[in-house]
Design a protein around this motif. Structure first.
Motif, PDB file in Angstrom:
ATOM      1  N   ASN A 224      -0.653  38.920 -26.230  1.00 34.74           N
ATOM      2  CA  ASN A 224      -1.933  39.086 -26.206  1.00 34.74           C
ATOM      3  C   ASN A 224      -2.553  38.428 -27.305  1.00 34.74           C
ATOM      4  OD1 ASN A 224      -0.682  39.975 -23.902  1.00 34.74           O
ATOM      5  ND2 ASN A 224      -0.612  42.180 -24.361  1.00 34.74           N
ATOM      6  N   GLY A 225      -2.202  37.641 -27.661  1.00 36.10           N
ATOM      7  CA  GLY A 225      -3.557  36.760 -28.384  1.00 36.10           C
ATOM      8  C   GLY A 225      -3.008  36.978 -29.939  1.00 36.10           C
ATOM      9  N   ILE A 226      -2.254  38.019 -30.687  1.00 38.27           N
ATOM     10  CA  ILE A 226      -1.887  38.130 -31.510  1.00 38.27           C
ATOM     11  C   ILE A 226      -0.419  38.069 -31.877  1.00 38.27           C
ATOM     12  CG2 ILE A 226      -0.778  40.560 -32.985  1.00 38.27           C
ATOM     13  CD1 ILE A 226      -2.222  42.064 -31.249  1.00 38.27           C
ATOM     14  N   GLU A 227      -0.423  37.236 -33.210  1.00 42.92           N
ATOM     15  CA  GLU A 227       0.799  36.113 -33.863  1.00 42.92           C
ATOM     16  C   GLU A 227       1.813  36.904 -34.305  1.00 42.92           C
ATOM     17  OE1 GLU A 227      -0.201  33.196 -36.540  1.00 42.92           O
ATOM     18  OE2 GLU A 227      -2.031  32.588 -35.147  1.00 42.92           O
ATOM     19  N   ASN A 228       1.953  38.436 -34.886  1.00 43.63           N
ATOM     20  CA  ASN A 228       2.982  38.999 -35.959  1.00 43.63           C
ATOM     21  C   ASN A 228       2.783  40.400 -35.222  1.00 43.63           C
ATOM     22  OD1 ASN A 228       3.902  36.631 -37.576  1.00 43.63           O
ATOM     23  ND2 ASN A 228       1.809  37.065 -38.575  1.00 43.63           N
ATOM     24  N   CYS A 229       4.096  40.698 -34.875  1.00 46.90           N
ATOM     25  CA  CYS A 229       4.387  42.366 -34.129  1.00 46.90           C
ATOM     26  C   CYS A 229       3.671  43.104 -35.746  1.00 46.90           C
ATOM     27  CB  CYS A 229       5.891  42.573 -35.019  1.00 46.90           C
ATOM     28  SG  CYS A 229       5.814  43.687 -34.773  1.00 46.90           S
ATOM     29  N   PRO A 230       2.364  43.940 -35.105  1.00 45.85           N
ATOM     30  CA  PRO A 230       1.630  45.219 -35.721  1.00 45.85           C
ATOM     31  C   PRO A 230       2.929  46.317 -37.078  1.00 45.85           C
ATOM     32  CG  PRO A 230       0.638  45.615 -33.939  1.00 45.85           C
ATOM     33  CD  PRO A 230       1.821  44.687 -34.053  1.00 45.85           C
TER      34      PRO A 230
ATOM     35  N   PHE B 195       1.045  39.839 -21.995  1.00 44.27           N
ATOM     36  CA  PHE B 195       1.975  41.190 -20.503  1.00 44.27           C
ATOM     37  C   PHE B 195       0.630  42.170 -20.393  1.00 44.27           C
ATOM     38  CE2 PHE B 195       4.761  40.116 -23.907  1.00 44.27           C
ATOM     39  CZ  PHE B 195       6.403  40.264 -23.180  1.00 44.27           C
ATOM     40  N   PRO B 196       1.401  42.421 -18.946  1.00 45.18           N
ATOM     41  CA  PRO B 196       0.350  42.759 -18.180  1.00 45.18           C
ATOM     42  C   PRO B 196      -0.390  45.169 -19.025  1.00 45.18           C
ATOM     43  CG  PRO B 196       2.090  43.360 -17.227  1.00 45.18           C
ATOM     44  CD  PRO B 196       2.075  42.667 -18.352  1.00 45.18           C
TER      45      PRO B 196
ATOM     46  N   THR C 108       6.768  34.502 -15.346  1.00 47.74           N
ATOM     47  CA  THR C 108       5.037  34.075 -15.956  1.00 47.74           C
ATOM     48  C   THR C 108       5.453  34.511 -17.433  1.00 47.74           C
ATOM     49  OG1 THR C 108       4.359  36.692 -14.567  1.00 47.74           O
ATOM     50  CG2 THR C 108       2.867  36.098 -16.680  1.00 47.74           C
ATOM     51  N   ILE C 109       6.283  34.979 -18.294  1.00 45.73           N
ATOM     52  CA  ILE C 109       6.267  34.432 -20.218  1.00 45.73           C
ATOM     53  C   ILE C 109       7.454  33.051 -20.302  1.00 45.73           C
ATOM     54  CG2 ILE C 109       7.598  35.071 -22.316  1.00 45.73           C
ATOM     55  CD1 ILE C 109       5.075  37.279 -20.982  1.00 45.73           C
ATOM     56  N   ILE C 110       8.360  33.548 -19.383  1.00 40.86           N
ATOM     57  CA  ILE C 110       9.022  31.932 -19.790  1.00 40.86           C
ATOM     58  C   ILE C 110       8.479  30.394 -19.569  1.00 40.86           C
ATOM     59  CG2 ILE C 110      10.957  30.007 -19.311  1.00 40.86           C
ATOM     60  CD1 ILE C 110      12.780  32.867 -19.550  1.00 40.86           C
TER      61      ILE C 110
ATOM     62  N   ASP D  25       0.960  51.028 -17.723  1.00 41.33           N
ATOM     63  CA  ASP D  25       0.530  51.765 -16.848  1.00 41.33           C
ATOM     64  C   ASP D  25       1.143  51.117 -15.158  1.00 41.33           C
ATOM     65  OD1 ASP D  25       1.015  53.762 -19.143  1.00 41.33           O
ATOM     66  OD2 ASP D  25      -0.965  54.018 -18.896  1.00 41.33           O
ATOM     67  N   SER D  26       0.492  50.182 -15.263  1.00 42.69           N
ATOM     68  CA  SER D  26       0.101  49.962 -13.489  1.00 42.69           C
ATOM     69  C   SER D  26       1.159  48.624 -13.583  1.00 42.69           C
ATOM     70  CB  SER D  26      -1.241  48.985 -12.990  1.00 42.69           C
ATOM     71  OG  SER D  26      -1.840  47.890 -14.424  1.00 42.69           O
ATOM     72  N   PHE D  27       1.722  48.516 -14.071  1.00 40.11           N
ATOM     73  CA  PHE D  27       3.224  47.431 -14.318  1.00 40.11           C
ATOM     74  C   PHE D  27       4.120  48.372 -13.757  1.00 40.11           C
ATOM     75  CE2 PHE D  27       6.823  45.004 -14.877  1.00 40.11           C
ATOM     76  CZ  PHE D  27       6.297  43.350 -14.957  1.00 40.11           C
ATOM     77  N   ASN D  28       4.111  49.664 -14.612  1.00 40.16           N
ATOM     78  CA  ASN D  28       5.341  50.359 -14.940  1.00 40.16           C
ATOM     79  C   ASN D  28       5.274  51.267 -13.164  1.00 40.16           C
ATOM     80  OD1 ASN D  28       6.504  49.638 -16.790  1.00 40.16           O
ATOM     81  ND2 ASN D  28       5.584  50.083 -18.039  1.00 40.16           N
ATOM     82  N   ARG D  29       3.981  51.499 -12.915  1.00 48.63           N
ATOM     83  CA  ARG D  29       4.019  52.445 -11.642  1.00 48.63           C
ATOM     84  C   ARG D  29       4.299  51.108 -10.464  1.00 48.63           C
ATOM     85  NH1 ARG D  29      -0.324  54.852 -13.277  1.00 48.63           N
ATOM     86  NH2 ARG D  29      -1.633  52.591 -13.177  1.00 48.63           N
TER      87      ARG D  29
END
Length: 159
Positions: A123-129, A71-72, A58-60, A75-79
């Protein structure tokens, strides 16, 4: 790619040297939560494999197509990864699948240096918060190295 990037990617690959030692974990411990209420060793390995697979599938491709990373819900992805670990897959098969997926991902990362270094949104954000660092796949791999070590320390605490 800069040397730091290559080192980050090789460090990501070298984690499989440690996970290879998990073949020696007794079957009785493989699916026991560490600690109670948390994921088991098998579930953690499945979780790591699932994220590597997601980067490949997905990402590449998204970055290659000029899109950002999405990124999904964690919690549900890990489950779903935890359920896979409990689905009857053997310890050895899951460890081998993790190693194969990780090595495939590393091969792609080393071949696609423009994709790895490209600044993109997450997820729409340009820089790590937390660090204000512009997002790139290399930054995510750096974060995933820390994530790997977090889980390695969890596992080492019980084996």
């Amino acid at each position: 790619m800069i040397n730091l990037g290559t080192n980050t990617i090789f460090r990501y690959k070298q984690f499989t040297n440690w996970t290879d030692t998990l073949h020696e974990v007794p079957e009785s411990m493989w699916l026991q939560p560490i600690p109670e209420g948390k994921a088991s060793i098998g579930e953690i390995v499945s979780h790591l494999q699932n994220w590597d697979s997601y980067l490949i599938s997905t990402i590449i491709p998204a970055i290659t197509n000029g899109e950002g990373m999405t990124f999904p819900d964690f919690d549900s992805f890990n489950r779903s990864a935890y359920e896979y670990a409990r689905s009857g897959i053997s310890k050895d098969h899951l460890l081998d699948k993790f190693k194969q997926t990780r090595h495939k991902l590393v091969d792609i990362l080393l071949a696609e240096t423009d994709v790895v270094a490209k600044h993109v949104t997450v997820n729409g954000i340009e820089n790590c918060p937390h660090t204000s660092t512009p997002y790139s796949l290399l930054y995510i791999i750096h974060e995933f190295n820390d994530h790997d070590n977090h889980h390695k320390n969890q596992i080492l605490a019980v084996i």
